[in-house]
Design a protein around this motif. Structure first.
Motif, PDB file in Angstrom:
ATOM      1  N   GLY A 180      -2.495   6.650   1.519  1.00  0.00           N
ATOM      2  CA  GLY A 180      -4.302   6.876   1.251  1.00  0.00           C
ATOM      3  C   GLY A 180      -4.263   6.022   0.313  1.00  0.00           C
ATOM      4  O   GLY A 180      -4.906   7.149  -0.499  1.00  0.00           O
TER       5      GLY A 180
ATOM      6  N   GLN B 128      -4.730   2.860  -2.401  1.00  0.00           N
ATOM      7  CA  GLN B 128      -6.061   1.406  -2.681  1.00  0.00           C
ATOM      8  C   GLN B 128      -4.488   0.289  -1.755  1.00  0.00           C
ATOM      9  O   GLN B 128      -3.638   0.464  -1.964  1.00  0.00           O
ATOM     10  N   PHE B 129      -4.913  -0.908  -1.601  1.00  0.00           N
ATOM     11  CA  PHE B 129      -3.710  -2.261  -1.389  1.00  0.00           C
ATOM     12  C   PHE B 129      -4.052  -3.019  -2.984  1.00  0.00           C
ATOM     13  O   PHE B 129      -4.857  -3.509  -3.415  1.00  0.00           O
TER      14      PHE B 129
ATOM     15  N   ARG C 298       1.073  -1.251   0.229  1.00  0.00           N
ATOM     16  CA  ARG C 298       0.027  -0.214   0.139  1.00  0.00           C
ATOM     17  C   ARG C 298       0.306   1.402  -0.159  1.00  0.00           C
ATOM     18  O   ARG C 298       1.901   1.576   1.135  1.00  0.00           O
TER      19      ARG C 298
ATOM     20  N   LEU D 227      -9.618  -5.905  -6.168  1.00  0.00           N
ATOM     21  CA  LEU D 227     -10.525  -4.721  -6.296  1.00  0.00           C
ATOM     22  C   LEU D 227     -11.579  -4.064  -7.143  1.00  0.00           C
ATOM     23  O   LEU D 227     -11.568  -3.804  -7.889  1.00  0.00           O
TER      24      LEU D 227
ATOM     25  N   PHE E 217     -12.924   0.029   0.693  1.00  0.00           N
ATOM     26  CA  PHE E 217     -12.724  -0.621   0.175  1.00  0.00           C
ATOM     27  C   PHE E 217     -13.326  -1.885  -0.614  1.00  0.00           C
ATOM     28  O   PHE E 217     -13.824  -2.585   0.866  1.00  0.00           O
TER      29      PHE E 217
ATOM     30  N   TYR F 248     -12.623   1.391  -4.564  1.00  0.00           N
ATOM     31  CA  TYR F 248     -12.101   1.972  -2.666  1.00  0.00           C
ATOM     32  C   TYR F 248     -12.865   3.396  -2.697  1.00  0.00           C
ATOM     33  O   TYR F 248     -12.907   4.863  -3.796  1.00  0.00           O
TER      34      TYR F 248
ATOM     35  N   SER G 161     -11.502   5.460   5.268  1.00  0.00           N
ATOM     36  CA  SER G 161     -11.453   4.370   3.571  1.00  0.00           C
ATOM     37  C   SER G 161     -12.208   3.519   3.634  1.00  0.00           C
ATOM     38  O   SER G 161     -11.884   2.430   4.209  1.00  0.00           O
TER      39      SER G 161
ATOM     40  N   ASP H 122     -11.638   4.717  -6.910  1.00  0.00           N
ATOM     41  CA  ASP H 122     -10.886   4.058  -8.398  1.00  0.00           C
ATOM     42  C   ASP H 122     -12.253   2.978  -8.312  1.00  0.00           C
ATOM     43  O   ASP H 122     -12.288   2.670  -7.125  1.00  0.00           O
TER      44      ASP H 122
ATOM     45  N   TYR I  53     -13.973  -5.807  -2.041  1.00  0.00           N
ATOM     46  CA  TYR I  53     -12.869  -6.931  -3.016  1.00  0.00           C
ATOM     47  C   TYR I  53     -14.650  -8.112  -3.486  1.00  0.00           C
ATOM     48  O   TYR I  53     -14.819  -8.310  -2.828  1.00  0.00           O
TER      49      TYR I  53
ATOM     50  N   ASN J 156     -12.070   6.939  -1.127  1.00  0.00           N
ATOM     51  CA  ASN J 156     -12.513   7.979   0.434  1.00  0.00           C
ATOM     52  C   ASN J 156     -12.627   9.275   1.116  1.00  0.00           C
ATOM     53  O   ASN J 156     -13.230  10.095   0.470  1.00  0.00           O
TER      54      ASN J 156
END
Lengths: 113, 114
Positions: free
Chosen positions: A98, A100-101, A95, B45, B33, B48, B31, B56, B35, B50
């Protein structure tokens, strides 16, 4: 784009022995975090350990430790004194701040009694 | 402190039906996400956020998928109409956006579309 590669789809280890899971990643950034997650059959994703890229010292959490080689972009997980409860799928993740993973494809670990 | 909470845990639906998956973030996290996990494709993903804003959504498969954050602590992922190939485990995860902290995952929703 960042990518995370786990080249070992499956690994096995004898109970009480040590095993190392491999992970490499690709990035042009200098500041980022790396993680290992464990997913047992219950499917819950559990954080095992994390490493800050700016730290030279390898992270350690009890029986779990990492070998972080920043120049080589390598981040392996060592499990010492393996226990039956360590059997799970292990995911390496990257990561940036701030952001994405990015996850690898996972390594399935079997612990042999 | 409660973790990320997803509902339902399991969902079986017929092809063509609308499916809504729900996620409650950990308090203080900003944040979020979504998945999808399958044997063939691993962890993908989907989208996501924020601070409630989608950052994105390039992983969203197609227009049949949509995700919202009506407030800072809650999100939904909707599939309409659902198809058998949507069958998967869907995870929601949250983290603090500032810095590089880890993601905390919910227990996932196993979706089966028949």
């Amino acid at each position: 784009a960042q990518t995370v590669t786990q080249s070992q789809p499956e690994m096995s280890v004898q109970e009480a022995e040590t095993v190392t899971l491999s992970c490499t990643y690709d990035t042009s950034e200098s500041d980022y975090y790396l993680f290992w997650y464990k997913q047992p059959p219950s499917r819950q994703m559990i954080l095992v350990i994390r490493q800050e890229a700016y730290k030279q010292q390898n992270a350690t959490e009890n029986r779990f430790s990492v070998n972080f080689q920043k120049a080589a972009k390598s981040f392996s997980l060592k499990i010492s004194d393996s226990q039956l409860g360590d059997a799970a799928m292990y995911f390496c993740a990257y990561r940036r701040a701030g952001n994405q993973f990015y996850f690898g494809t996972g390594t399935s670990l079997t612990v042999i009694p | 402190d409660a973790g990320v909470i997803q509902s339902p845990r399991h969902e079986v639906t017929e092809m063509g039906q609308e499916v809504t998956l729900r996620c409650k973030l950990i308090s203080g996290h900003n944040s979020l996400f979504w998945y999808r996990q399958t044997m063939m494709r691993g962890l993908e993903l989907l989208i996501y956020f924020n601070n409630n804003v989608p950052i994105d959504d390039s992983g969203m498969p197609e227009d049949r998928f949509s995700a919202k954050m009506p407030n800072a602590s809650f999100s939904t992922l909707k599939i309409q109409p659902s198809e058998p190939r949507d069958s998967a485990v869907y995870f929601c995860a949250s983290s603090r956006g500032v810095g590089h902290t880890e993601a905390f995952f919910g227990q996932g929703t196993r979706l089966t579309v028949v």
